[in-house]
Design a protein around this motif. Structure first.
Motif, PDB file in Angstrom:
ATOM      1  N   GLU A 129      -6.602  15.017  -1.900  1.00  0.00           N
ATOM      2  CA  GLU A 129      -5.475  15.011  -0.963  1.00  0.00           C
ATOM      3  C   GLU A 129      -4.361  14.030  -1.303  1.00  0.00           C
ATOM      4  O   GLU A 129      -3.244  14.192  -0.835  1.00  0.00           O
ATOM      5  CB  GLU A 129      -5.983  14.688   0.443  1.00  0.00           C
ATOM      6  CG  GLU A 129      -6.910  15.745   1.002  1.00  0.00           C
ATOM      7  CD  GLU A 129      -7.372  15.423   2.402  1.00  0.00           C
ATOM      8  OE1 GLU A 129      -7.298  14.240   2.808  1.00  0.00           O
ATOM      9  OE2 GLU A 129      -7.797  16.350   3.093  1.00  0.00           O
ATOM     10  N   GLU A 130      -4.672  12.979  -2.069  1.00  0.00           N
ATOM     11  CA  GLU A 130      -3.636  11.971  -2.303  1.00  0.00           C
ATOM     12  C   GLU A 130      -3.962  11.086  -3.487  1.00  0.00           C
ATOM     13  O   GLU A 130      -5.100  11.029  -3.956  1.00  0.00           O
ATOM     14  CB  GLU A 130      -3.442  11.104  -1.061  1.00  0.00           C
ATOM     15  CG  GLU A 130      -4.646  10.229  -0.758  1.00  0.00           C
ATOM     16  CD  GLU A 130      -4.436   9.329   0.448  1.00  0.00           C
ATOM     17  OE1 GLU A 130      -3.599   8.417   0.367  1.00  0.00           O
ATOM     18  OE2 GLU A 130      -5.139   9.549   1.440  1.00  0.00           O
ATOM     19  N   LEU A 131      -2.937  10.361  -3.922  1.00  0.00           N
ATOM     20  CA  LEU A 131      -3.043   9.328  -4.944  1.00  0.00           C
ATOM     21  C   LEU A 131      -2.484   8.057  -4.327  1.00  0.00           C
ATOM     22  O   LEU A 131      -1.281   7.954  -4.078  1.00  0.00           O
ATOM     23  CB  LEU A 131      -2.243   9.731  -6.200  1.00  0.00           C
ATOM     24  CG  LEU A 131      -2.215   8.753  -7.360  1.00  0.00           C
ATOM     25  CD1 LEU A 131      -3.623   8.448  -7.862  1.00  0.00           C
ATOM     26  CD2 LEU A 131      -1.360   9.313  -8.488  1.00  0.00           C
ATOM     27  N   SER A 132      -3.378   7.130  -4.009  1.00  0.00           N
ATOM     28  CA  SER A 132      -2.983   5.897  -3.330  1.00  0.00           C
ATOM     29  C   SER A 132      -3.000   4.725  -4.298  1.00  0.00           C
ATOM     30  O   SER A 132      -3.786   4.697  -5.250  1.00  0.00           O
ATOM     31  CB  SER A 132      -3.939   5.587  -2.177  1.00  0.00           C
ATOM     32  OG  SER A 132      -3.793   6.525  -1.162  1.00  0.00           O
ATOM     33  N   LEU A 133      -2.160   3.754  -4.000  1.00  0.00           N
ATOM     34  CA  LEU A 133      -2.034   2.574  -4.838  1.00  0.00           C
ATOM     35  C   LEU A 133      -1.890   1.345  -3.956  1.00  0.00           C
ATOM     36  O   LEU A 133      -1.134   1.357  -2.984  1.00  0.00           O
ATOM     37  CB  LEU A 133      -0.783   2.713  -5.729  1.00  0.00           C
ATOM     38  CG  LEU A 133      -0.352   1.499  -6.549  1.00  0.00           C
ATOM     39  CD1 LEU A 133      -1.374   1.184  -7.645  1.00  0.00           C
ATOM     40  CD2 LEU A 133       1.029   1.736  -7.156  1.00  0.00           C
ATOM     41  N   PRO A 188       5.903   1.085  -7.645  1.00  0.00           N
ATOM     42  CA  PRO A 188       6.760   2.050  -8.347  1.00  0.00           C
ATOM     43  C   PRO A 188       8.045   2.339  -7.571  1.00  0.00           C
ATOM     44  O   PRO A 188       8.078   2.266  -6.340  1.00  0.00           O
ATOM     45  CB  PRO A 188       5.887   3.314  -8.402  1.00  0.00           C
ATOM     46  CG  PRO A 188       4.490   2.834  -8.237  1.00  0.00           C
ATOM     47  CD  PRO A 188       4.573   1.621  -7.363  1.00  0.00           C
ATOM     48  N   GLN A 189       9.091   2.686  -8.304  1.00  0.00           N
ATOM     49  CA  GLN A 189      10.373   3.032  -7.689  1.00  0.00           C
ATOM     50  C   GLN A 189      10.240   4.264  -6.802  1.00  0.00           C
ATOM     51  O   GLN A 189      10.813   4.326  -5.730  1.00  0.00           O
ATOM     52  CB  GLN A 189      11.425   3.293  -8.772  1.00  0.00           C
ATOM     53  CG  GLN A 189      11.846   2.057  -9.531  1.00  0.00           C
ATOM     54  CD  GLN A 189      12.621   1.089  -8.654  1.00  0.00           C
ATOM     55  OE1 GLN A 189      13.398   1.495  -7.810  1.00  0.00           O
ATOM     56  NE2 GLN A 189      12.402  -0.199  -8.861  1.00  0.00           N
ATOM     57  N   LYS A 190       9.480   5.249  -7.288  1.00  0.00           N
ATOM     58  CA  LYS A 190       9.304   6.488  -6.533  1.00  0.00           C
ATOM     59  C   LYS A 190       7.944   6.457  -5.829  1.00  0.00           C
ATOM     60  O   LYS A 190       6.910   6.445  -6.496  1.00  0.00           O
ATOM     61  CB  LYS A 190       9.368   7.703  -7.467  1.00  0.00           C
ATOM     62  CG  LYS A 190      10.708   7.896  -8.146  1.00  0.00           C
ATOM     63  CD  LYS A 190      10.787   9.192  -8.932  1.00  0.00           C
ATOM     64  CE  LYS A 190       9.681   9.295  -9.958  1.00  0.00           C
ATOM     65  NZ  LYS A 190       9.773  10.482 -10.809  1.00  0.00           N
ATOM     66  N   THR A 191       7.968   6.425  -4.506  1.00  0.00           N
ATOM     67  CA  THR A 191       6.738   6.531  -3.728  1.00  0.00           C
ATOM     68  C   THR A 191       6.929   7.626  -2.686  1.00  0.00           C
ATOM     69  O   THR A 191       8.050   7.898  -2.254  1.00  0.00           O
ATOM     70  CB  THR A 191       6.373   5.209  -3.015  1.00  0.00           C
ATOM     71  OG1 THR A 191       7.431   4.856  -2.124  1.00  0.00           O
ATOM     72  CG2 THR A 191       6.132   4.082  -4.005  1.00  0.00           C
ATOM     73  N   VAL A 207       0.883  -1.168   0.000  1.00  0.00           N
ATOM     74  CA  VAL A 207       0.000   0.000   0.000  1.00  0.00           C
ATOM     75  C   VAL A 207       0.918   1.215   0.000  1.00  0.00           C
ATOM     76  O   VAL A 207       1.818   1.304   0.832  1.00  0.00           O
ATOM     77  CB  VAL A 207      -0.915   0.012   1.243  1.00  0.00           C
ATOM     78  CG1 VAL A 207      -1.789   1.253   1.256  1.00  0.00           C
ATOM     79  CG2 VAL A 207      -1.759  -1.260   1.310  1.00  0.00           C
ATOM     80  N   CYS A 208       0.705   2.134  -0.950  1.00  0.00           N
ATOM     81  CA  CYS A 208       1.601   3.281  -1.024  1.00  0.00           C
ATOM     82  C   CYS A 208       0.896   4.518  -1.569  1.00  0.00           C
ATOM     83  O   CYS A 208      -0.227   4.438  -2.076  1.00  0.00           O
ATOM     84  CB  CYS A 208       2.823   2.950  -1.875  1.00  0.00           C
ATOM     85  SG  CYS A 208       2.474   2.500  -3.586  1.00  0.00           S
TER      86      CYS A 208
END
Length: 121
Positions: free
Chosen positions: A35-39, A47-50, A12-13
């Protein structure tokens, strides 16, 4: 009610941009608000960048297509798990609900639910 275990490990990120997400992956949930983009995705597809990241989740889904008129399904499952001190992260799709628990609680969560009459496959 039948619960189907998801065999892969999940993460979860939060990500900065949707372009960071591998949209060709075969399993992921995206939640976007002001407020956010969650995955939620397979750990190997993270993804490499979280912005923030929490590994170590496992999950299961409620089998079948749930009618919108059904009431209390997620509430009952989360209640059983809460009584056994197992926290959840829930995600819903149009068809059904997915319940994630920390990996160290996964087997116990399924055992507790099986004892309550849920069939785990």
């Amino acid at each position: 009610m039948e619960l189907k275990r998801i065999e892969h490990k999940l993460t979860v990120c939060k990500v900065a941009d949707i372009s960071d997400i591998d949209m060709s992956a075969d399993f992921y949930f995206i939640g976007k608000t002001d407020e956010e983009l969650s995955l939620v995705c397979r750990t190997e597809d993270t993804p490499q960048k979280t912005i923030e990241r929490e590994d170590g989740w496992r999950g299961f889904r409620i089998q079948g297509v749930l009618d919108f008129s059904l009431i209390g399904i997620l509430s009952k499952i989360s209640g059983v798990l809460a009584e056994n001190k197992i926290g959840i992260f829930a995600v819903s799709t149009y068809n059904t609900d997915y319940i994630l628990v920390k990996e160290e609680n996964f087997d116990r969560a399924l055992e507790v639910l099986a004892a309550e009459g849920y069939k785990v496959v």
